[in-house]
Scaffold this motif. Structure first.
Motif, PDB file in Angstrom:
ATOM      1  N   TRP A  81      99.150 122.065 -33.480  1.00  0.00           N
ATOM      2  CA  TRP A  81     100.435 121.604 -33.996  1.00  0.00           C
ATOM      3  C   TRP A  81     100.734 120.172 -33.594  1.00  0.00           C
ATOM      4  CZ3 TRP A  81     103.453 126.203 -31.502  1.00  0.00           C
ATOM      5  CH2 TRP A  81     103.110 127.381 -32.144  1.00  0.00           C
ATOM      6  N   THR A  82     100.195 119.752 -32.467  1.00  0.00           N
ATOM      7  CA  THR A  82     100.543 118.438 -31.919  1.00  0.00           C
ATOM      8  C   THR A  82      99.293 117.582 -31.779  1.00  0.00           C
ATOM      9  OG1 THR A  82     100.226 119.098 -29.631  1.00  0.00           O
ATOM     10  CG2 THR A  82     102.395 119.485 -30.571  1.00  0.00           C
ATOM     11  N   GLU A  86      96.524 126.815 -30.007  1.00  0.00           N
ATOM     12  CA  GLU A  86      97.474 126.838 -31.122  1.00  0.00           C
ATOM     13  C   GLU A  86      98.426 125.642 -31.022  1.00  0.00           C
ATOM     14  OE1 GLU A  86      99.154 128.401 -34.608  1.00  0.00           O
ATOM     15  OE2 GLU A  86      97.380 129.107 -33.541  1.00  0.00           O
ATOM     16  N   ILE A  87      98.919 125.367 -29.834  1.00  0.00           N
ATOM     17  CA  ILE A  87      99.809 124.218 -29.638  1.00  0.00           C
ATOM     18  C   ILE A  87      99.070 122.921 -29.924  1.00  0.00           C
ATOM     19  CG2 ILE A  87     101.070 122.908 -27.882  1.00  0.00           C
ATOM     20  CD1 ILE A  87     101.832 125.606 -26.649  1.00  0.00           C
TER      21      ILE A  87
END
Length: 77
Positions: free
Chosen positions: A54-55, A50-51
């Motif tokens: 985002w990045t 998930e991270i």
């Protein structure tokens, strides 16, 4: 023997420090349990994916099994 602070003394020109025992306050244990009750159960790998969504942090890593060489240049670091 000269007592400098509690658990610390000076003996024969050497400083001796007593080992600290492992302790956790009861309030911390309670808050930790309450904290984990609020969090949804999630796998670490799912969280990291998930991270990554985002990045763009993966661009800084090189995957060893890949046959392609990592990009060199100003975007590398």
């Amino acid at each position: 023997m000269l007592m400098i602070l509690e658990g610390i003394n000076l003996e024969e020109g050497r400083i001796h420090v007593e080992l600290l025992g492992k302790s956790t306050a009861d309030e911390v244990k309670f808050l930790s349990l309450e904290f984990y009750k609020v969090l949804p159960p999630i796998k670490l790998t799912s969280f990291l994916m998930e991270i990554l969504g985002w990045t763009s942090v993966m661009r800084y890593f090189c995957m060893l099994p890949m046959t392609a060489n990592p990009k060199m240049g100003k975007d590398r670091f």
